[in-house]
Write an enzyme that holds these catalytic residues in place. Structure first.
Site, mmCIF file in Angstrom:
data_model
loop_
_atom_site.group_PDB
_atom_site.id
_atom_site.type_symbol
_atom_site.label_atom_id
_atom_site.label_comp_id
_atom_site.label_asym_id
_atom_site.label_seq_id
_atom_site.Cartn_x
_atom_site.Cartn_y
_atom_site.Cartn_z
ATOM 1 C CG ASP A 268 3.226 -10.066 -5.904
ATOM 2 O OD1 ASP A 268 3.652 -11.066 -5.305
ATOM 3 O OD2 ASP A 268 3.634 -9.581 -6.325
ATOM 4 C CE LYS B 32 5.343 -7.374 -4.369
ATOM 5 N NZ LYS B 32 6.749 -6.932 -4.982
HETATM 6 O O1 C5P Z 1 2.287 -13.846 -10.696
HETATM 7 P P1 C5P Z 1 2.788 -12.895 -11.486
HETATM 8 O O2 C5P Z 1 1.507 -12.436 -12.630
HETATM 9 O O3 C5P Z 1 2.283 -11.554 -10.556
HETATM 10 O O4 C5P Z 1 3.851 -13.219 -12.082
HETATM 11 C C1 C5P Z 1 3.869 -12.655 -13.276
HETATM 12 C C2 C5P Z 1 4.882 -12.971 -14.526
HETATM 13 O O5 C5P Z 1 5.911 -12.365 -13.558
HETATM 14 C C3 C5P Z 1 4.950 -14.359 -14.098
HETATM 15 O O6 C5P Z 1 4.401 -14.691 -15.754
HETATM 16 C C4 C5P Z 1 7.002 -14.458 -14.930
HETATM 17 O O7 C5P Z 1 6.690 -14.416 -16.523
HETATM 18 C C5 C5P Z 1 7.168 -13.926 -13.380
HETATM 19 N N1 C5P Z 1 7.587 -14.363 -12.274
HETATM 20 C C6 C5P Z 1 8.042 -14.979 -12.623
HETATM 21 N N2 C5P Z 1 8.373 -15.910 -11.446
HETATM 22 C C7 C5P Z 1 7.649 -15.296 -9.866
HETATM 23 C C8 C5P Z 1 6.720 -15.086 -10.106
HETATM 24 C C9 C5P Z 1 6.753 -13.994 -11.193
HETATM 25 O O8 C5P Z 1 8.977 -15.858 -13.919
HETATM 26 N N3 C5P Z 1 8.239 -16.740 -8.782
#
Ligand code: C5P
Length: 302
Positions: A140, A10
């Site tokens: 995602d 993406k």
């Molecule tokens: O959800 P995911 O594991 O992809 O996110 C990785 C990190 O990115 C989270 O632990 C957080 O620190 C940050 N993040 C965030 N806000 C979001 C998505 C991700 O702060 N909306």
């Protein structure tokens, strides 16, 4: 029995980021756009409860294949919630999406595993059930179950399908090394504290309409990413890459998600091929790839 699925990477055509929430995440509004760099996930059922993973392709030699890999966790989570404990699976993943590049390669693997294991294990779960599981695995993952264009809110996991007309031609410029998503969000917070960034998770409807118009010039003019200043701050050489937005045939450019990959939207396929070759010669660019979008996830391949 084996099932093969194909999951795209993406680009966030727009990413508006609000202040850090109490749970550590950031509220956001994003326009997700799936592009034709694909992860292929093959799942073969076994009945001894083992979950194995073999990876090939882009950066795969650097990835763990144990339960720290999001793909293995996805299979484990699906079985724990909806499957019999004896269910096992051999997973084979071929990677095309750049690793730690902001294009959600790891999330695509997890989405592919959910789709493939749902079939191989005969669970018969509907998309909305898979979306709920996907959201537990990462912000995602839910979008990549379907692909196309979608509006993401919450931390990215609440989705509304958007029109997917037209075809955009992209060049992605890969950088040496990755960027850690949490580190980029932390720098975003620091820039906000220093008054250099205004956190806001709102995206005007007009911007969303431009980004889904399917008209390359209109899309290019509306590209926006609130994480871009943080990514450029952490990796100043990316500013040089982004400056190639001035090349003939390039209409616009934006950092992909938390970076460091940069995506350029081009006038047409021919221009994009030329731009890809030109960018590949730049010292700070590790490699380039061509892609087009929007594309859909294929929940089963022959
Ligand atoms: O959800 P995911 O594991 O992809 O996110 C990785 C990190 O990115 C989270 O632990 C957080 O620190 C940050 N993040 C965030 N806000 C979001 C998505 C991700 O702060 N909306």
């Amino acid at each position: 029995m084996s099932v093969r699925v194909r999951v795209p990477g993406k680009i966030n055509l727009a990413l508006a980021v609000g202040p850090r929430r109490a749970d550590g995440y950031h509220g956001l509004t994003t326009v997700f756009h799936a592009v034709s760099l694909f992860e292929t996930v093959t799942a073969t059922g076994r009945d001894d409860a083992a979950i194995s993973l073999v990876m090939s392709g882009h950066g795969s030699e650097q990835l763990p294949v144990d339960e720290t890999n999001l793909a293995v966790r996805a299979a484990g989570l699906l079985r724990e919630r909806y499957g019999a404990p004896g269910l096992g699976v051999d997973l084979v993943i071929d990677k095309q999406i750049p690793m730690a590049g902001g294009m959600a390669g790891g999330s695509a693997d997890a989405a592919g595993v959910l789709l493939a294991c749902n079939q191989v294990w005969g669970l018969g779960l509907d998309t909305s059930t898979l979306v709920t599981l996907a959201a537990e695995l990462g912000s995602d993952v839910a979008f990549l179950l379907t692909g196309g264009n979608a509006l993401g809110t919450g931390r990215g996991e609440q989705l509304r399908q958007l029109p997917a007309s037209g075809r955009l031609e992209w060049v992605v410029a890969l950088a040496d090394g990755g960027l850690s998503t949490p580190a980029v969000y932390r720098r975003f917070d620091e820039l906000a504290e220093a008054g250099r960034q205004q956190p806001s998770a709102t995206l005007p409807d007009e911007v969303i309409a431009e980004l889904t118009s399917g008209v390359p010039e209109r899309v290019a003019a509306a590209l926006t990413n609130a994480l871009q200043p943080a990514a450029l701050d952490l990796r100043p050489e990316l500013t040089e890459t982004l400056a190639h937005v001035e090349l003939p045939g390039v209409l616009g450019g934006v950092v992909c998600g938390s970076g460091p990959t940069i995506a350029f939207v081009c006038a047409d396929a021919e221009a994009a091929d030329r731009v890809a070759a030109q960018l590949a010669g730049q010292p700070q660019v590790r490699a380039t790839a061509r892609a087009s979008g929007p594309v859909s996830t294929a929940a089963s391949l022959p």
